[in-house]
Write an enzyme that holds these catalytic residues in place. Structure first.
Site, PDB file in Angstrom:
ATOM      1  CB  ILE A  63      32.980  42.139  46.011  1.00 21.73           C
ATOM      2  CG1 ILE A  63      32.196  43.018  47.733  1.00 21.73           C
ATOM      3  CG2 ILE A  63      31.892  40.491  47.016  1.00 21.73           C
ATOM      4  CD1 ILE A  63      30.995  43.055  48.308  1.00 21.73           C
TER       5      ILE A  63
ATOM      6  CG  ASP B 204      31.204  42.339  34.978  1.00 15.64           C
ATOM      7  OD1 ASP B 204      30.306  42.786  34.818  1.00 15.64           O
ATOM      8  OD2 ASP B 204      31.686  42.605  35.839  1.00 15.64           O
TER       9      ASP B 204
ATOM     10  CG  ASP C 179      22.889  38.963  30.722  1.00 17.33           C
ATOM     11  OD1 ASP C 179      22.581  39.181  31.978  1.00 17.33           O
ATOM     12  OD2 ASP C 179      21.352  39.048  30.048  1.00 17.33           O
ATOM     13  CB  VAL C 180      24.266  36.171  36.021  1.00 14.49           C
ATOM     14  CG1 VAL C 180      25.821  36.531  35.940  1.00 14.49           C
ATOM     15  CG2 VAL C 180      23.702  37.281  36.315  1.00 14.49           C
TER      16      VAL C 180
ATOM     17  CB  SER D  26      22.717  41.783  51.333  1.00 16.15           C
ATOM     18  OG  SER D  26      22.551  43.106  52.003  1.00 16.15           O
TER      19      SER D  26
ATOM     20  CE1 TYR E 265      21.691  44.535  46.600  1.00 16.68           C
ATOM     21  CE2 TYR E 265      21.225  44.830  49.159  1.00 16.68           C
ATOM     22  CZ  TYR E 265      22.144  44.472  48.005  1.00 16.68           C
ATOM     23  OH  TYR E 265      23.725  44.147  48.221  1.00 16.68           O
TER      24      TYR E 265
ATOM     25  CE  LYS F 283      22.519  40.818  47.415  1.00 16.89           C
ATOM     26  NZ  LYS F 283      23.706  40.420  46.077  1.00 16.89           N
TER      27      LYS F 283
ATOM     28  CB  THR G  17      31.030  47.970  46.616  1.00 18.78           C
ATOM     29  OG1 THR G  17      29.488  48.682  46.825  1.00 18.78           O
ATOM     30  CG2 THR G  17      31.548  47.378  47.959  1.00 18.78           C
TER      31      THR G  17
END
Length: 252
Positions: A19, A38, A62-63, A141, A154, A158, A189
């Site tokens: 995405i 990234d 690195d987020v 999501s 997950y 989200k 994806t």
């Protein structure tokens, strides 16, 4: 409050694939200047080549690391002015709650939720410091909106992103910063191809009213809209782009 300069850069986390990369393509078509954040230099270089961008427009970041994020956001802003950010970096797995380790649960939250917070906070602080407006789009999501099996970690990450979006939209709106989220349904994806088994894919195709997986381009167009002036009065919204899944009732 308007921008003091004509900012044109959009920082996209997870921008080298999926995405994030599709969003970069979409933004280029609208005259924006995407910067890709990234983890891997090689994938960033390949993505920049695909987009026709100089390779220095891809930044290893690195987020989940505050210093890494701060440096990346400052680099983007110093070059073209920061118009917006897209929090697309994320990881996932499909596992029942009783089989999910605490370590895996924390890892999902660290990247998906805490990472989105760190990036959003860094951008917001920069805009406040400079008296500039901006736009944040979080990739959430439908698993953050309903109880999809196997998505305890997950879905929690989200769902946290969704509520964070609402709170930050409330706090930052008065200074001209809009915060919204896109909540994709099943999207074809690279991550989904790894996580979704054939049985999972069958269930999605049966339960989505449009009867198919979405494409990354379809998500990217929604993200681009929310970033753009076309959505200048849209703030604090969670936009489900899911083929009708989240609102579907009885189908037969």
């Amino acid at each position: 409050m308007g921008n003091k300069i004509k900012a044109n850069a959009i920082a996209i986390t997870g921008g080298a694939s999926g995405i994030g990369l599709a969003t970069a393509h979409s933004l280029l078509g609208r005259g924006y200047e995407p910067w890709l954040l990234d983890l891997k230099r090689e994938t960033l270089d390949n993505a920049c080549d695909e987009l026709g961008l100089a390779r220095d427009r891809g930044i290893v970041c690195d987020v989940s690391d505050e210093v890494s994020v701060e440096q990346a956001i400052r680099t983007v802003s110093a070059n073209m002015g920061l118009a917006g950010i897209v929090n697309s970096a994320g990881i996932a797995f499909d596992r029942p709650a009783v089989e999910t380790s605490v370590e895996d649960f924390k890892r999902i939250l660290d990247v998906n939720l805490t990472g989105s917070f760190i990036v959003s906070r860094a951008a917001a602080r920069l805009w406040m410091e400079r008296g500039e407006a901006g736009s944040i789009v979080n990739i959430s999501s439908v698993s953050g909106l309903c109880g999809n099996k196997g998505r305890t970690a997950y879905g929690a990450s989200k769902g946290g992103i969704n509520l964070m979006t609402l709170v930050m939209a409330n706090e930052l709106g008065p200074i001209g910063v809009r915060v919204n989220a896109v909540a994709p349904g099943p999207i074809d994806t690279p991550l989904a191809r790894v996580v979704h088994t054939e049985d999972v894919r069958r269930q999605w195709n049966e339960r989505v009213p449009l009867g198919r997986y979405g494409t990354t381009d379809e998500i990217a167009r929604a993200v681009t809209f929310l970033l753009s002036d076309d959505a200048s009065y849209v703030n604090g919204q969670i936009l489900a782009v899911d083929g009708g899944f989240i609102n579907a009732g009885l189908s037969a």
